[in-house]
Design an enzyme around this catalytic site. Sequence first.
Site, short mmCIF file in Angstrom:
data_model
loop_
_atom_site.label_atom_id
_atom_site.label_comp_id
_atom_site.label_asym_id
_atom_site.label_seq_id
_atom_site.Cartn_x
_atom_site.Cartn_y
_atom_site.Cartn_z
N LYS A 11 -87.66 -11.44 -17.70
CA LYS A 11 -87.39 -11.30 -19.03
C LYS A 11 -87.10 -12.75 -19.67
O LYS A 11 -87.39 -13.16 -20.89
CB LYS A 11 -86.23 -10.29 -19.49
CG LYS A 11 -86.49 -8.88 -19.44
CD LYS A 11 -87.53 -8.22 -20.64
CE LYS A 11 -86.84 -8.04 -21.80
NZ LYS A 11 -87.69 -7.46 -22.78
N TYR A 15 -85.76 -8.09 -13.18
CA TYR A 15 -85.84 -7.65 -14.30
C TYR A 15 -85.42 -8.88 -15.44
O TYR A 15 -86.12 -9.19 -16.36
CB TYR A 15 -84.94 -6.47 -14.78
CG TYR A 15 -84.86 -6.01 -16.09
CD1 TYR A 15 -85.59 -5.96 -17.09
CD2 TYR A 15 -83.22 -5.97 -16.47
CE1 TYR A 15 -85.47 -5.68 -18.40
CE2 TYR A 15 -83.11 -5.45 -17.97
CZ TYR A 15 -84.18 -5.41 -18.84
OH TYR A 15 -83.81 -5.23 -20.03
N1 LIG Z 1 -82.03 0.16 -22.09
C1 LIG Z 1 -81.03 -0.93 -22.13
O1 LIG Z 1 -79.99 -0.73 -21.66
C2 LIG Z 1 -81.55 -2.23 -22.63
C3 LIG Z 1 -80.58 -3.28 -22.77
C4 LIG Z 1 -80.99 -4.55 -23.24
C5 LIG Z 1 -82.40 -4.95 -23.40
N2 LIG Z 1 -83.19 -3.97 -23.26
C6 LIG Z 1 -84.70 -4.37 -23.92
O2 LIG Z 1 -84.81 -3.40 -25.06
C7 LIG Z 1 -86.33 -3.15 -25.04
C8 LIG Z 1 -86.63 -1.52 -24.75
O3 LIG Z 1 -85.88 -1.04 -23.62
P1 LIG Z 1 -85.81 0.59 -23.59
O4 LIG Z 1 -84.55 0.86 -22.97
O5 LIG Z 1 -86.27 1.30 -24.68
O6 LIG Z 1 -87.13 0.68 -22.42
P2 LIG Z 1 -87.92 2.12 -21.95
O7 LIG Z 1 -87.45 3.45 -22.54
O8 LIG Z 1 -88.14 1.88 -20.62
O9 LIG Z 1 -89.28 1.63 -22.91
C9 LIG Z 1 -90.36 0.67 -22.37
C10 LIG Z 1 -91.30 0.69 -23.29
O10 LIG Z 1 -92.26 -0.37 -22.91
C11 LIG Z 1 -93.70 0.42 -22.82
N3 LIG Z 1 -94.34 -0.28 -21.78
C12 LIG Z 1 -94.08 -0.89 -20.59
N4 LIG Z 1 -94.96 -1.43 -20.09
C13 LIG Z 1 -96.16 -1.72 -20.91
C14 LIG Z 1 -97.26 -2.25 -21.09
N5 LIG Z 1 -98.00 -2.91 -20.01
N6 LIG Z 1 -98.05 -2.10 -22.23
C15 LIG Z 1 -97.42 -1.58 -23.48
N7 LIG Z 1 -96.38 -0.85 -23.44
C16 LIG Z 1 -95.74 -1.00 -22.22
C17 LIG Z 1 -93.22 1.74 -22.17
O11 LIG Z 1 -94.46 2.61 -22.53
P3 LIG Z 1 -94.77 3.86 -21.66
O12 LIG Z 1 -94.01 4.89 -22.45
O13 LIG Z 1 -96.16 3.95 -21.62
O14 LIG Z 1 -94.40 3.61 -20.23
C18 LIG Z 1 -92.20 2.10 -23.12
O15 LIG Z 1 -92.74 2.45 -24.47
C19 LIG Z 1 -86.80 -3.76 -23.46
O16 LIG Z 1 -87.46 -5.08 -24.16
C20 LIG Z 1 -85.55 -3.99 -22.75
O17 LIG Z 1 -85.97 -5.16 -22.05
C21 LIG Z 1 -82.87 -2.67 -23.15
#
Ligand SMILES: NC(=O)c1ccc[n+]([C@@H]2O[C@H](COP(=O)([O-])OP(=O)(O)OC[C@H]3O[C@@H](n4cnc5c(N)ncnc54)[C@H](OP(=O)(O)O)[C@@H]3O)[C@@H](O)[C@H]2O)c1
Length: 557
Positions: free
Chosen positions: A307, A303
Amino acid sequence: METLTLKPFSVMPSIKCGWRSLSTLSKVSMRVVACSGALKPSISTERVSSSSVVVRAAESVVLAPPNGKSDEIAVKSLVPYVDMDEDGGIGIVKFLRGKVFFITGATGFLGKVLIEKILRTAPDVGKIYVLIKAKDEEAAAERLKNDIINTQLFKCLRQIHGKYYMSFMMSKLIPVVGNVCESDVGLHVDFSHLIANDVDVIVNSAANTTFDERYDVAIDINTKGPSNLMEFAKKCSKLKLFLQISTAYVNGQRQGRIMEKPFCKELDVESEMKLAFEDNGMGQNMKELGLQRAKRYGWQDTYVFTKAMGEMVIDEMRGEVPVAIIRPSVIESTFKDPFPGWMEGNRMMDPIVLYYGKGQLTGFLVDPNGVIDVVPADMVVNATLAAMARHGRAPRPSMNIYHVASSVANPLVFHRLADLLHQHYDSSPCLDVDGTPIRVPSMKLFDSVDDFSNHLWQDAARRCASTPDGKLSKKLEAICKKTVEQLKHLADIYQPYTFFNGRFDNSNVQGLMEIMSEEEKREFGFDVESIDWKDYITNVHIPGLRRHVMKGKRGFN
Ligand SMILES: NC(=O)c1ccc[n+]([C@@H]2O[C@H](COP(=O)([O-])OP(=O)(O)OC[C@H]3O[C@@H](n4cnc5c(N)ncnc54)[C@H](OP(=O)(O)O)[C@@H]3O)[C@@H](O)[C@H]2O)c1
């Protein structure tokens, strides 16, 4: 004074990845010096050479004259040029007004919090194109309703707009079918033209966040995705900013205080993509390949490695496009906005929190004195909006990076977290199938795999002893064995995080806060130092998990 050596990534074959700032500063030897005795060591880089330029702390440069005399000429506070709003502050709300957004990942956890905040604080925003994976427009519209508009998170907006809620939301949110893995991010040609002529800000929040995902899947979304989106961004005639949601852990296994800096371009991302997509003889072992490649270059898992490569391609391709990169650490439930404790998904530390509450896990493999870097989702969103306004109001072709993280400003130590978990479940226990409160012991923390393993087996044996004949049935034994294996696997995946030796410097984020008006600080605050961890963990986060993730199920009410 304690001197920390700035280590390169742990295992380095022929390709190295260092910081651009260091490589461009000079080829002379460099040291990163942390003043001892402080949780917030001030960083200074010293160039040890005859030209004797000494750079100390984030904001002050001290120039020593070439004659080597010790009298120093201080140039105080290297404050970057700041385009303040005429009313004071950054002008966040003013910036949002009338702007057109294109957001990916909006159906996810963080994307929703971002959209909610924009629509609530700037109802006169232009519109938001929401990229959604769906088979057709009808299905995308359906997902927009089910995964965004009708969720609990939007209850305040629903109250504000009453019977006009749906029409308000449909007038602002435009679902578009797409996929970041495809060229032109999978947009239909008509939408592609429309958005390219209309959009002011692109936000890429789409990601695959599984630590040990297949290499081809993770690279497709996390590396090729940003590349496809940047290619699209270059066609957008009035684009003011490309904002990438990254993660603080793109820094890999670096140690010590980690600065908000871009990567150098020494890793061959093209070759990694080729390796992932071509027949590489790994067959079904694509998960293994991802972990292997990540570890080879000094990242803990697939992951964060993919990224990091996403950031590298953005930097490589951006040209004149202004870019902001937001790197949050572990995002947990909302601190206060739109209400405290909203959360989606059972992620990162939360499976452990929940297993513990149910009495199924009484210890974990973790450095008791290590720091878990957590930030509430609404603070991440507020920092994102502040950075967006700051760089979108006066666009320049630069790339600015922000660590939205707590490990330097307000560190939460693992043993304290363990105490807080115990305090919460002691006063609000989960219930077993008979409705009896489950009493959990203090959580034991182990810093050795063997000790942790022994503990898991002793725990299983203790449970067996509580059966009438003191023996496990074959079925129960198999269940116990499977549970122990699962927990060991969980601990193994988490180990790079539970024994992480880095702290994320957030000087750029602090700098953003300093230029906000008092009103902006109230409305868009992200001061992680203000978080009272006891209150947040025991009264906000765990209750939020129980309510919104477990939804009161199976004794979690
Ligand atoms: N959660 C954390 O603790 C955390 C920490 C640091 C950074 N981040 C970053 O924050 C961002 C958001 O994370 P999150 O926790 O909100 O993730 P999440 O809940 O898993 O959501 C991921 C999103 O990406 C979409 N997605 C996945 N594959 C795709 C594709 N091929 N084309 C278009 N959309 C796609 C998903 O759509 P579907 O609904 O269709 O699957 C969903 O809307 C990410 O970039 C992650 O790396 C997260």
